[in-house]
Design a protein around this motif. Structure first.
Motif, PDB file in Angstrom:
ATOM      1  N   SER A  38      45.951  37.059  40.248  1.00  0.00           N
ATOM      2  CA  SER A  38      44.586  36.691  40.770  1.00  0.00           C
ATOM      3  C   SER A  38      43.816  38.010  41.486  1.00  0.00           C
ATOM      4  O   SER A  38      42.870  38.099  41.548  1.00  0.00           O
ATOM      5  CB  SER A  38      44.898  35.682  41.721  1.00  0.00           C
ATOM      6  OG  SER A  38      45.159  36.135  43.115  1.00  0.00           O
ATOM      7  N   ILE A  39      44.287  39.177  41.423  1.00  0.00           N
ATOM      8  CA  ILE A  39      43.795  40.413  42.038  1.00  0.00           C
ATOM      9  C   ILE A  39      42.842  40.790  40.775  1.00  0.00           C
ATOM     10  O   ILE A  39      43.434  41.211  39.713  1.00  0.00           O
ATOM     11  CB  ILE A  39      44.729  41.146  42.431  1.00  0.00           C
ATOM     12  CG1 ILE A  39      45.488  40.630  43.844  1.00  0.00           C
ATOM     13  CG2 ILE A  39      44.229  42.638  43.204  1.00  0.00           C
ATOM     14  CD1 ILE A  39      46.935  41.366  44.037  1.00  0.00           C
ATOM     15  N   LYS A  40      41.696  41.310  41.319  1.00  0.00           N
ATOM     16  CA  LYS A  40      40.877  41.964  40.236  1.00  0.00           C
ATOM     17  C   LYS A  40      40.298  43.286  40.972  1.00  0.00           C
ATOM     18  O   LYS A  40      39.925  43.175  42.182  1.00  0.00           O
ATOM     19  CB  LYS A  40      39.766  41.029  39.893  1.00  0.00           C
ATOM     20  CG  LYS A  40      40.144  39.811  39.156  1.00  0.00           C
ATOM     21  CD  LYS A  40      39.108  38.728  39.443  1.00  0.00           C
ATOM     22  CE  LYS A  40      39.356  37.441  39.258  1.00  0.00           C
ATOM     23  NZ  LYS A  40      40.377  36.754  40.458  1.00  0.00           N
ATOM     24  N   SER A  41      40.463  44.263  40.327  1.00  0.00           N
ATOM     25  CA  SER A  41      40.063  45.622  40.893  1.00  0.00           C
ATOM     26  C   SER A  41      39.099  46.382  40.028  1.00  0.00           C
ATOM     27  O   SER A  41      39.226  46.240  38.696  1.00  0.00           O
ATOM     28  CB  SER A  41      41.331  46.360  41.371  1.00  0.00           C
ATOM     29  OG  SER A  41      42.158  45.876  41.926  1.00  0.00           O
TER      30      SER A  41
ATOM     31  N   VAL B 253      35.825  49.354  44.390  1.00  0.00           N
ATOM     32  CA  VAL B 253      35.778  50.855  44.898  1.00  0.00           C
ATOM     33  C   VAL B 253      34.218  51.351  44.633  1.00  0.00           C
ATOM     34  O   VAL B 253      34.129  51.437  43.297  1.00  0.00           O
ATOM     35  CB  VAL B 253      37.102  51.499  44.255  1.00  0.00           C
ATOM     36  CG1 VAL B 253      36.888  52.859  44.701  1.00  0.00           C
ATOM     37  CG2 VAL B 253      38.367  51.231  44.530  1.00  0.00           C
ATOM     38  N   GLU B 254      33.571  51.918  45.465  1.00  0.00           N
ATOM     39  CA  GLU B 254      32.523  52.878  45.351  1.00  0.00           C
ATOM     40  C   GLU B 254      32.864  53.995  45.624  1.00  0.00           C
ATOM     41  O   GLU B 254      33.598  54.281  46.632  1.00  0.00           O
ATOM     42  CB  GLU B 254      31.333  52.277  46.062  1.00  0.00           C
ATOM     43  CG  GLU B 254      31.057  50.673  45.901  1.00  0.00           C
ATOM     44  CD  GLU B 254      30.008  50.228  47.035  1.00  0.00           C
ATOM     45  OE1 GLU B 254      29.034  50.571  46.829  1.00  0.00           O
ATOM     46  OE2 GLU B 254      30.554  49.749  48.012  1.00  0.00           O
TER      47      GLU B 254
ATOM     48  N   ILE C  23      34.584  57.602  49.476  1.00  0.00           N
ATOM     49  CA  ILE C  23      35.249  56.412  49.021  1.00  0.00           C
ATOM     50  C   ILE C  23      34.937  55.329  49.778  1.00  0.00           C
ATOM     51  O   ILE C  23      34.995  55.288  50.990  1.00  0.00           O
ATOM     52  CB  ILE C  23      36.536  56.635  48.421  1.00  0.00           C
ATOM     53  CG1 ILE C  23      36.748  57.708  47.340  1.00  0.00           C
ATOM     54  CG2 ILE C  23      37.184  55.318  47.827  1.00  0.00           C
ATOM     55  CD1 ILE C  23      38.327  58.095  47.202  1.00  0.00           C
ATOM     56  N   HIS C  24      34.500  54.039  49.289  1.00  0.00           N
ATOM     57  CA  HIS C  24      34.366  53.147  50.114  1.00  0.00           C
ATOM     58  C   HIS C  24      35.060  51.836  49.266  1.00  0.00           C
ATOM     59  O   HIS C  24      34.553  51.604  48.317  1.00  0.00           O
ATOM     60  CB  HIS C  24      32.954  52.635  50.430  1.00  0.00           C
ATOM     61  CG  HIS C  24      32.887  51.279  51.092  1.00  0.00           C
ATOM     62  ND1 HIS C  24      33.391  51.208  52.538  1.00  0.00           N
ATOM     63  CD2 HIS C  24      32.317  50.051  51.048  1.00  0.00           C
ATOM     64  CE1 HIS C  24      33.063  49.949  53.060  1.00  0.00           C
ATOM     65  NE2 HIS C  24      32.630  49.255  51.968  1.00  0.00           N
ATOM     66  N   ILE C  25      36.027  50.936  49.834  1.00  0.00           N
ATOM     67  CA  ILE C  25      36.691  50.208  49.303  1.00  0.00           C
ATOM     68  C   ILE C  25      36.314  48.909  49.875  1.00  0.00           C
ATOM     69  O   ILE C  25      36.474  48.510  51.188  1.00  0.00           O
ATOM     70  CB  ILE C  25      38.133  50.250  49.199  1.00  0.00           C
ATOM     71  CG1 ILE C  25      38.431  51.706  48.594  1.00  0.00           C
ATOM     72  CG2 ILE C  25      38.768  49.202  48.553  1.00  0.00           C
ATOM     73  CD1 ILE C  25      39.786  52.116  48.543  1.00  0.00           C
ATOM     74  N   SER C  26      35.863  47.567  49.215  1.00  0.00           N
ATOM     75  CA  SER C  26      35.728  46.574  49.811  1.00  0.00           C
ATOM     76  C   SER C  26      36.367  45.446  49.117  1.00  0.00           C
ATOM     77  O   SER C  26      36.884  45.532  47.938  1.00  0.00           O
ATOM     78  CB  SER C  26      34.135  45.897  49.475  1.00  0.00           C
ATOM     79  OG  SER C  26      33.364  46.936  50.020  1.00  0.00           O
ATOM     80  N   PHE C  27      37.091  44.707  49.880  1.00  0.00           N
ATOM     81  CA  PHE C  27      38.108  43.631  49.582  1.00  0.00           C
ATOM     82  C   PHE C  27      37.561  42.328  49.772  1.00  0.00           C
ATOM     83  O   PHE C  27      37.203  41.841  51.143  1.00  0.00           O
ATOM     84  CB  PHE C  27      39.282  43.624  50.232  1.00  0.00           C
ATOM     85  CG  PHE C  27      40.152  44.890  50.175  1.00  0.00           C
ATOM     86  CD1 PHE C  27      41.027  45.142  49.168  1.00  0.00           C
ATOM     87  CD2 PHE C  27      39.940  45.925  51.078  1.00  0.00           C
ATOM     88  CE1 PHE C  27      41.716  46.148  48.935  1.00  0.00           C
ATOM     89  CE2 PHE C  27      40.742  47.092  50.831  1.00  0.00           C
ATOM     90  CZ  PHE C  27      41.410  47.299  49.964  1.00  0.00           C
ATOM     91  N   LYS C  28      37.086  41.512  48.784  1.00  0.00           N
ATOM     92  CA  LYS C  28      36.329  40.275  48.952  1.00  0.00           C
ATOM     93  C   LYS C  28      37.501  39.223  48.792  1.00  0.00           C
ATOM     94  O   LYS C  28      38.133  39.081  47.674  1.00  0.00           O
ATOM     95  CB  LYS C  28      35.194  39.995  48.210  1.00  0.00           C
ATOM     96  CG  LYS C  28      34.037  41.070  48.109  1.00  0.00           C
ATOM     97  CD  LYS C  28      32.785  40.575  47.342  1.00  0.00           C
ATOM     98  CE  LYS C  28      31.755  41.813  47.723  1.00  0.00           C
ATOM     99  NZ  LYS C  28      30.517  41.502  47.228  1.00  0.00           N
TER     100      LYS C  28
END
Length: 115
Positions: A39-42, A6-7, A61-66
């Motif tokens: 396994s999820i890291k936030s 989350v940015e 707010i910008h959310i990236s899911f890698k």
């Protein structure tokens, strides 16, 4: 996997509980049922210097899911919808909310787990 990043524009920390925002993003990833919860890291990072359109007081707010490859477009959309449903009540005052799902190339990803 995934990494939920989350940015956000730094002044939002005065309006929104960022720890709660991160928790809701994390919970949305869990509720998508696309990943093993363990396994999820936030995490979240603030942007001190930013521009949003032409409004000086705008926020983002910008959310990236890698994630590892293999999920369909429908599954990726489902992930973003699960997260949006949970963060929407927190973000009514945010000018711009964006999300993206990025596939990580397996050949270029390293992971070591220490017990």
């Amino acid at each position: 996997m995934p990494h939920c990043i989350v940015e956000y524009s730094a002044p939002l920390a005065q309006q929104i509980a960022i720890d709660n925002l991160v928790e809701q993003v994390h919970r949305g990833a869990i509720e998508s049922e696309l990943f093993e919860p363990a396994s999820i890291k936030s995490r979240a990072y603030s942007a001190e210097h930013y521009c949003v359109g032409e409004a000086k007081a705008a926020s983002f707010i910008h959310i990236s899911f890698k994630i590892m490859p293999g999920r369909s477009s429908e599954q990726k959309l489902h992930l973003m919808q699960c997260v949006d449903r949970l963060i929407a009540p927190l973000c009514a005052s945010v000018s711009s909310i964006t999300m993206e799902v990025l596939d990580i190339e397996r050949e270029h990803y390293f992971k070591r787990l220490n017990d």
